[in-house]
Structure formats: structure tokens, C-alpha cells
Design a protein around this motif. Structure first.
Motif, PDB file in Angstrom:
ATOM      1  N   LEU A 125       0.843  -1.194   0.000  1.00  0.00           N
ATOM      2  CA  LEU A 125       0.000   0.000   0.000  1.00  0.00           C
ATOM      3  C   LEU A 125       0.873   1.237   0.000  1.00  0.00           C
ATOM      4  O   LEU A 125       1.899   1.286   0.673  1.00  0.00           O
ATOM      5  N   SER A 126       0.454   2.243  -0.767  1.00  0.00           N
ATOM      6  CA  SER A 126       1.168   3.511  -0.788  1.00  0.00           C
ATOM      7  C   SER A 126       0.162   4.633  -0.555  1.00  0.00           C
ATOM      8  O   SER A 126      -0.880   4.417   0.068  1.00  0.00           O
ATOM      9  N   ARG A 127       0.437   5.803  -1.064  1.00  0.00           N
ATOM     10  CA  ARG A 127      -0.375   6.989  -0.797  1.00  0.00           C
ATOM     11  C   ARG A 127      -1.850   6.763  -1.148  1.00  0.00           C
ATOM     12  O   ARG A 127      -2.181   6.208  -2.176  1.00  0.00           O
ATOM     13  N   TYR A 128      -2.718   7.231  -0.249  1.00  0.00           N
ATOM     14  CA  TYR A 128      -4.165   7.142  -0.405  1.00  0.00           C
ATOM     15  C   TYR A 128      -4.642   5.692  -0.495  1.00  0.00           C
ATOM     16  O   TYR A 128      -5.610   5.376  -1.166  1.00  0.00           O
ATOM     17  N   ASN A 129      -3.917   4.803   0.176  1.00  0.00           N
ATOM     18  CA  ASN A 129      -4.328   3.405   0.270  1.00  0.00           C
ATOM     19  C   ASN A 129      -4.275   2.685  -1.085  1.00  0.00           C
ATOM     20  O   ASN A 129      -4.970   1.693  -1.297  1.00  0.00           O
TER      21      ASN A 129
END
Length: 475
Positions: A316-320
Motif C-alpha cells: 500500500l502507498s499513498r491514499y491506500n
């Protein structure tokens, strides 16, 4: 905030400035060689002249940035004359800087002094022209397309609710469009009452906003937490006492002062600067690492010809956002793609599960890891393929650790951790890598998010080199 069209306009602003700078020197060259009737005694080579100037553009752009000419206020109507004054000063100082560089490095940019004067005047006029054009395009897009504006919810029973709502509705160039109002009817302009919602929860569900303006202090912690959970910009209208505090950045929405409370400094033009840094340094590192990666791939194939050398795992990265992160495989194939609990149970060693979790998600002589994998982990070479993720924009060179979806339940501040891109390295890694506890790593990631700066990124990159060479905390 998932949409940030301000970044697009800042990119066009920088490109327009760069074009203005190059054109100003070409104009100076043309004026001296074609319009000025006086004889000249130098060889005209416009091609070399332009190439040299292209290499000096970053210096000029930095000078413009130092004068605050890439701040959000440059797009607001009230700042135009201030912007013109700053452009004039920046043009003079920029030209003086270029003249100094020309003198010390003997670039022969200005064979006659009058060309420097022509360039300074042309640069100032062209900067004003191109910036006016960018502003016109921005305002046109905001007036004729709601997709270009940030959708805002206003919440609070306060006179400021009516003031902000009227301003946003009347001036689309503010960059906001009114998505909804959560307030009593007497605080909502008559012509905007159709945008009234009974609760913030319903407004969030039906309007899909980008920002929240809170005009009173009721349930402020809840409202701020909702903004954080949904990755929204959060503004609140301060009281007289709050105006004297230093809690946030004060902005005027019409005539109403609001305080913008950023989740992280990594927004707007800062995100653009960080992405440029990732592309530049990521490309250099990828080229340097190409041969070592080829050697590791061959070693992996020799050790196990039938297993993939590179392993892709969902993170998972930015904003899910889910993405595939790439690493050289360090585990045995049968344990890849399953959780540690499943792997230890599969091999009949369930007693190692608690030991693994209590040890901060690590265990000495992990039976899942291959001999080649132990070397790769100890030297951090298993993470080299992530440079491809950096170039793709999945992650950044520096950031919080990319989370495994199943780990979210362990993170009380997961919304904050998912407000920025994950990183190939980070503050937690260079502060002990695996020698520090889970809670300490999480605290360091949160500190990084709330205190980001390019200088901090450079320091972490330098410390990463030392941590890898000294194998600090490697297991």
C-alpha cells in the motif's frame, strides 16, 4: 487530497518561466545582431548560446522560488502587483547572477554589455506575459470546468460559513467549488441552501470532496479526523485568540481569515519537486545498479533455476493505493506470497510466530530465507529492483515503509501513514533499520511525514549509504 490541479498549474508556471528565460536571451541576441545598427565584433552562434542558457535555467528558477514566485498566492488577484514587483527584482538578481557565472567561468554569454541589459528587460516582460497567460488559462478552466476546482465542504454554525460560501460561489478563481454545507439554514445563503446536508458523514459520502472548511470549534477533533481519514485538505476559521497562534498557515478566503492545517508539508509544488528529485536520482541509481542487478539475477537462477529471481508483492502507498513492489527473492518459493503466520504454520514451527512478532517482525536465522537471500538482506541488495518502482512513481526514494495490506490493523495512524508515498528508504531505516521496535519505526515514519523537507530527504539518502555500508541493523 487525491486531486491536486494546483500542481499542474505550477508545472506550467515553471515551464513558462523556463521558456521566458531562454527567449529573453534569444531576443537580446537578435536585437544586438539584427536591430542594433552599430557594428559588432563577435561570432554569432545562437545554438551554443541557447544550450548554455538551458544549463543555467535551474539557477534562475531557484532565484524565482526564493522570491516566493511559486507560492499559492501568485494565482490570487490581490497579489498581481506584488508579483510584478518580485518578478522585476528576480529578473535583475537573476541576470546579475548569470553575469557573475559568465565572468568567472568564461562562458562568453555576453560579448557586449548591452546584451545583458536587453536580456534583463526581455526576461521581465516575458515572465509577466507568460505568467499572465498561465493565470488566464487557470481561471478559464476553473470557470468552465468543475473538475479543475477542489470540491469543498463548509461545516459550522457561524457567520463565516455564509461569507466563505458566498466567496467560493462568486469567485471560481479561488480554486474551490462548493460541494456542500453542513450548518443551520440561517447560516447558509438562500441561493445555496440546496447544498445543505444534515451531517458531515452524509456530505462526505455524497459529494466526494477535496477540502473541508470548519467555521466553529464544535467537534473539531472529529472533523479533523474525518479530513485525515479521507485524505482531505483541512481549514478552520480561527477565533481572535487562534489568530495570534502559530498552528498553521493563515489564508484569506475572500475577507475571511482561515488557518490551513496541513497533514504534511509534502503537497502542491513540494510534491512536484520531490517527484523531480526521484526521477533524477532514481535514474542515476538505476543505471549504476544495472550491472549488480544482472549479477544477482544470474546468482538467483544458478541457486534455483526454476524459481523467479524477482518477487512481486502487493503493498500500500499513498491514499491506500495498492501496487506491486519488486524485490530480489530472498525466501524459499513455497513461502512467498503468504503471511509469516501461514509460513511458520506450513513448516510446522508455529512456536516461531510469537517470537517473530515480539522481535519487531524479525527472527534470527529465519528458516524461510535462502542462503543467497541472507546475503541480499544483509547488504540490502534485495531492494534494488524497487528503483523501478521509484521511476514508475509507485514509491519515492525516501518515505515511510510500504505497508502490507494485512498490517493495517496494527497501525492506529494508518491514514496519516498513507497520506504520502512510501519510500525505498526512510528515517526509520537509517535510524537503526531492524534494531528498533515496531512502535519506534511507526513514530519515526509519522515524524517524517509531518516534518518533510527536501533537505531531510537528502540527509536520509546520505545516511542510507552509511547504514548499508556498515550493515547497521541488517539481519
Amino acid at each position: 487530497m487525491k486531486r491536486d490541479f494546483g500542481v499542474v498549474f505550477h508545472v506550467f508556471l515553471i515551464l513558462g518561466d523556463a521558456l521566458s528565460i531562454v527567449l529573453s536571451f534569444l531576443v537580446a541576441y537578435f536585437m544586438r545582431t539584427h536591430l542594433d545598427q552599430r557594428p559588432f565584433y563577435f561570432t554569432a552562434d545562437p545554438g551554443r548560446f541557447v544550450l548554455t542558457m538551458l544549463s543555467l535555467i535551474p539557477i534562475y528558477v531557484v532565484i524565482l522560488a526564493c522570491f516566493g514566485l511559486y507560492n499559492k498566492s501568485v494565482f490570487l488577484r490581490r497579489s498581481r502587483w506584488t508579483e510584478v514587483a518580485r518578478l522585476f527584482c528576480a529578473s535583475l538578481i537573476g541576470m546579475m547572477t548569470i553575469i557573475s557565472i559568465d565572468f568567472f567561468f568564461e562562458l562568453d554569454l555576453f560579448p557586449v554589455r548591452v546584451m545583458a541589459i536587453y536580456s534583463a528587460v526581455a526576461c521581465f516582460l516575458l515572465l509577466c506575459l507568460f505568467r499572465g497567460l498561465v493565470r488566464f488559462i487557470r481561471n478559464f478552466a476553473l470557470k468552465h470546468s468543475h473538475r479543475a476546482a477542489l470540491r469543498a465542504i463548509i461545516i459550522g454554525n457561524n457567520k463565516s460559513t455564509e461569507s466563505i460560501a458566498n466567496y467560493i460561489a462568486a469567485y471560481p478563481e479561488s480554486g474551490f467549488s462548493l460541494a456542500g454545507i453542513v450548518a443551520g439554514a440561517k447560516y447558509i445563503p438562500t441561493d445555496l441552501r440546496k447544498k445543505q446536508y444534515p451531517s458531515l458523514k452524509e456530505a462526505l459520502k455524497k459529494t466526494r470532496p477535496d477540502a473541508i472548511f470548519q467555521t466553529d470549534s464544535k467537534s473539531s477533533e472529529y472533523v479533523y479526523r474525518q479530513a485525515l481519514n479521507h485524505h482531505l485538505l483541512y481549514y478552520y476559521v480561527p477565533s481572535s485568540a487562534d489568530l495570534s497562534s502559530q498552528m498553521g498557515e493563515i489564508e484569506l478566503i475572500g475577507s475571511t481569515p482561515t488557518i490551513f492545517v496541513p497533514v504534511t508539508p509534502l503537497a502542491g509544488s513540494a510534491r512536484f519537486a520531490k517527484r523531480c528529485t526521484d526521477l533524477i536520482f532514481g535514474s542515476i541509481l538505476f543505471l549504476i545498479a544495472a550491472i549488480p542487478m544482472a549479477i544477482i539475477w544470474i546468482a538467483e537462477k544458478i541457486a534455483d533455476p526454476h524459481a523467479p529471481a524477482i518477487y512481486a508483492e502487493t503493498r500500500l502507498s499513498r491514499y491506500n493505493r495498492r501496487f506491486k513492489i519488486y524485490k530480489f527473492r530472498s525466501m524459499r518459493p513455497e513461502y512467498c506470497g503468504i503471511s509469516p503466520e501461514e509460513a511458520f504454520t506450513k513448516m510446522g514451527k508455529s512456536n516461531l510466530i510469537k517470537k517473530y512478532r515480539d522481535g519487531g517482525d524479525q527472527i534470527k536465522n529465519d528458516p524461510r530465507v535462502t542462503k543467497v537471500g541472507r546475503f541480499l538482506r544483509a547488504t540490502s541488495l534485495d531492494e534494488l529492483p524497487q528503483l523501478f518502482n521509484v521511476l514508475r512513481g509507485d514509491i519515492s526514494l525516501v518515505g515511510p515503509r510500504a505497508l502490507v495490506p494485512g498490517e493495517l490493523r496494527h497501525y492506529g495512524d494508518r491514514s496519516l501513514l498513507l497520506s504520502v508515498k512510501s519510500g525505498l528508504t526512510g528515517l526509520a531505516q537509517v535510524s537503526g533499520r531492524r534494531d528498533i521496535s515496531f512502535s519506534e519505526r511507526r513514530a519515526l515514519d509519522i515524524y517524517y511525514i509531518q516534518n518533510w523537507s527536501l533537505w531531510l530527504d537528502f540527509r536520509i539518502l546520505l545516511r542510507t549509504i552509511g547504514a548499508v555500508l556498515l550493515r547497521k541493523g541488517a539481519k
